[in-house]
Design a protein around this motif. Structure first.
Motif, PDB file in Angstrom:
ATOM      1  N   VAL A 178      -2.356   0.211  -2.856  1.00  0.00           N
ATOM      2  CA  VAL A 178      -3.177  -0.842  -2.257  1.00  0.00           C
ATOM      3  C   VAL A 178      -4.072  -1.425  -3.335  1.00  0.00           C
ATOM      4  O   VAL A 178      -4.845  -0.697  -3.969  1.00  0.00           O
ATOM      5  CB  VAL A 178      -4.023  -0.295  -1.092  1.00  0.00           C
ATOM      6  N   PHE A 179      -3.964  -2.725  -3.545  1.00  0.00           N
ATOM      7  CA  PHE A 179      -4.826  -3.433  -4.493  1.00  0.00           C
ATOM      8  C   PHE A 179      -5.975  -4.063  -3.720  1.00  0.00           C
ATOM      9  O   PHE A 179      -5.752  -4.893  -2.835  1.00  0.00           O
ATOM     10  CB  PHE A 179      -4.028  -4.502  -5.237  1.00  0.00           C
ATOM     11  N   ALA A 212       3.739  -2.240  -2.534  1.00  0.00           N
ATOM     12  CA  ALA A 212       2.320  -2.494  -2.769  1.00  0.00           C
ATOM     13  C   ALA A 212       1.868  -3.649  -1.895  1.00  0.00           C
ATOM     14  O   ALA A 212       2.652  -4.534  -1.533  1.00  0.00           O
ATOM     15  CB  ALA A 212       2.065  -2.808  -4.240  1.00  0.00           C
ATOM     16  N   VAL A 213       0.584  -3.638  -1.545  1.00  0.00           N
ATOM     17  CA  VAL A 213      -0.020  -4.717  -0.776  1.00  0.00           C
ATOM     18  C   VAL A 213      -1.383  -5.035  -1.374  1.00  0.00           C
ATOM     19  O   VAL A 213      -2.003  -4.194  -2.031  1.00  0.00           O
ATOM     20  CB  VAL A 213      -0.179  -4.351   0.722  1.00  0.00           C
ATOM     21  N   ALA A 214      -1.838  -6.246  -1.137  1.00  0.00           N
ATOM     22  CA  ALA A 214      -3.186  -6.657  -1.525  1.00  0.00           C
ATOM     23  C   ALA A 214      -4.006  -6.817  -0.255  1.00  0.00           C
ATOM     24  O   ALA A 214      -3.550  -7.420   0.721  1.00  0.00           O
ATOM     25  CB  ALA A 214      -3.141  -7.976  -2.301  1.00  0.00           C
ATOM     26  N   ALA A 215      -5.201  -6.256  -0.238  1.00  0.00           N
ATOM     27  CA  ALA A 215      -6.022  -6.275   0.963  1.00  0.00           C
ATOM     28  C   ALA A 215      -7.498  -6.330   0.581  1.00  0.00           C
ATOM     29  O   ALA A 215      -7.875  -6.088  -0.567  1.00  0.00           O
ATOM     30  CB  ALA A 215      -5.739  -5.047   1.827  1.00  0.00           C
ATOM     31  N   SER A 224      -1.623  -1.960   7.037  1.00  0.00           N
ATOM     32  CA  SER A 224      -0.497  -2.896   6.909  1.00  0.00           C
ATOM     33  C   SER A 224       0.778  -2.165   6.497  1.00  0.00           C
ATOM     34  O   SER A 224       1.871  -2.445   6.998  1.00  0.00           O
ATOM     35  CB  SER A 224      -0.835  -3.981   5.879  1.00  0.00           C
ATOM     36  N   LEU A 225       0.648  -1.223   5.569  1.00  0.00           N
ATOM     37  CA  LEU A 225       1.814  -0.462   5.135  1.00  0.00           C
ATOM     38  C   LEU A 225       2.393   0.381   6.255  1.00  0.00           C
ATOM     39  O   LEU A 225       3.616   0.484   6.407  1.00  0.00           O
ATOM     40  CB  LEU A 225       1.431   0.430   3.944  1.00  0.00           C
ATOM     41  N   LEU A 226       1.528   0.989   7.045  1.00  0.00           N
ATOM     42  CA  LEU A 226       2.005   1.829   8.143  1.00  0.00           C
ATOM     43  C   LEU A 226       2.777   1.017   9.171  1.00  0.00           C
ATOM     44  O   LEU A 226       3.732   1.514   9.780  1.00  0.00           O
ATOM     45  CB  LEU A 226       0.819   2.532   8.814  1.00  0.00           C
TER      46      LEU A 226
END
Length: 457
Positions: A178-179, A212-215, A224-226
């Motif tokens: 997570v970024f 990967a996601v940006a949050a 969001s990943l879950l």
């Protein structure tokens, strides 16, 4: 120079001059080219076979007069003509091509051939994923499919290793990062490292994906990943996270987010595995020091090479070398600082603690010593608490470790509870070394136990 007469060539009686090995090779290549489905208006991809045309219809523009059955007939005709011309030349050609194919398959050169086998792999994976969606869940087919909050996979290798130990060849494993921060900067950093981190997994032979996601905050990214990770039946059902060692000293918001992530996983009906080792998992500081040392070492080598070149020019340049020597002296003024910075970094960072941390990060790569895996199956949670240790015992590195089961029960029925649990485990064919019944599970711990717990944390 030797000259062949017409009588020395097959087909001379019909006025045809054919040199068998040369034309067999040409016919073999032509046979491979003909079955291929056309790609662009002026190109045809080699090594495309007729079967792939049936299995995969390309999206690229095709020739209007193209027909795959005519191509198949042409390919078969080329192969037949090879044997008509000369059977031994045809056999030799096939043997050579077969060995070339085996060699390329074995060596696996790092080259993207652009072949339709890649398209076939994609279509096959897509069809299998869609077919899985029609299959109902069954307890016998359950397997851990994990989201692992490793950040960059190289920063927490031990957490990834222990997860890969019970997902390898049996379940899905997704390394997630997570970024957190400004969206534009995070997206740029995230996109820049995707290929590198997935390549690291492949290089280390870890069967896992990187996502990967940006949050705006860490918990939102994990949420969001879950919800969005996975595809069809290949969706994660287990969240693997490391134990938060600094929960007493960390800001309250960080601790709340950590606990909130666990609650979010339960809300999404996802199991949670919290892994803890004494040294912790994060080795990002060690990696930064190693990268800095490597960079300084490269600069030192480059500087030494420059000085050596200048000395060679000085020896051969006479008076001109004297001027270059002055320039060389200006370059070398900064070298003591660089050497001193290396010593400073080594003395400050690469100490005993970091050495233990590096050793701890590789502990799950090694073969585990003979011992026991204690399973505290205190409540009926669906069996995940028991399933994961059992899967570990099936691996070569953990085969010398036996299961020791701890379950809750009543003090006056300890033997009956033990017999019942042994019967249940035998029914599921789970091997175990011993079973312990905890009779005082519903009694609150005393102050001494609390003090021992606080010392551990």
């Amino acid at each position: 120079m030797s000259v062949r007469t017409d009588e020395q060539f097959p087909g001379h009686e019909h006025g045809i001059r054919v040199w068998p090995p040369h034309h067999c090779g040409n016919l073999f290549c032509n046979a491979l080219l003909r079955p291929g489905f056309p790609c662009q208006r002026t190109q045809s991809v080699p090594v495309e076979v007729f079967l792939l045309h049936i299995l995969f219809s390309g999206w690229r523009p095709a020739y209007g007069i193209y027909n795959m059955w005519v191509s198949l007939f042409g390919a078969v005709l080329c192969c037949a003509v090879m044997f008509v011309i000369n059977w031994w030349a045809a056999v030799i050609t096939y043997v050579i091509e077969f060995f070339l194919y085996v060699y390329v398959t074995y060596k696996k050169p790092d080259v993207n051939w652009g072949s339709s086998t890649q398209a076939l792999s994609y279509v096959s994976a897509l069809d299998n994923a869609l077919e899985l969606t029609t299959v109902e869940d069954h307890v016998k087919n359950f397997r851990p499919q994990c989201i692992v909050l490793t950040g960059g996979p190289m920063t927490r290798p031990a957490l990834l290793d222990i997860t890969h130990a019970f997902t390898k060849n049996s379940g899905l494993c997704i390394c997630c990062e997570v970024f957190v921060g400004p969206r534009k900067l995070c997206v740029k950093e995230m996109n820049g490292g995707m290929a590198k981190k997935q390549a690291w997994l492949i290089k280390n032979k870890i069967k896992a994906f990187y996502a990967a996601v940006a949050a705006d905050c860490f918990r939102d990214g994990v949420r969001s990943l879950l919800q969005a990770s996975g595809l069809g039946r290949m969706k994660p059902n287990t969240l693997v996270i490391g134990y938060k060692k600094n929960w007493r000293k960390a800001p309250l918001t960080e601790t709340e987010n950590y606990v909130g992530i666990i609650h979010d996983a339960f809300d999404f009906e996802i199991g949670v595995v919290i892994v803890r080792i004494s040294q912790g998992f994060d080795i990002s500081q060690v990696l930064q020091v190693q990268e800095e040392l490597e960079r300084l070492e490269q600069e030192r080598l480059a500087l030494e090479a420059t000085i050596k070149d200048n000395e060679c020019e000085e020896e051969s340049g006479g008076i001109r070398g004297l001027f270059k020597k002055a320039g060389k002296l200006n370059i070398t003024k900064t070298t003591p600082k660089k050497d001193g910075s290396i010593n400073t970094i080594q003395s400050m960072h690469v100490g005993e603690f970091n050495q233990k941390l590096v050793e701890a990060s590789t502990q799950f790569k090694k073969k585990q010593e003979k011992g026991t895996i204690d399973v505290w199956w205190l409540f009926d949670d669906g069996g995940l608490t028991l399933l994961i240790p059992y899967i570990l015992t099936l691996r070569k590195k953990w085969k010398d470790c036996k299961l020791r089961i701890y379950v809750g029960g009543k003090i006056n029925r300890i033997e009956e509870e033990k017999i019942a649990m042994a019967s249940l485990l035998s029914k599921f064919r789970i091997k175990f070394a011993d079973i312990h019944i905890i009779g005082d599970i519903n009694i609150k711990p005393n102050k001494e136990r609390y003090e021992i717990l606080n010392k551990i944390h």
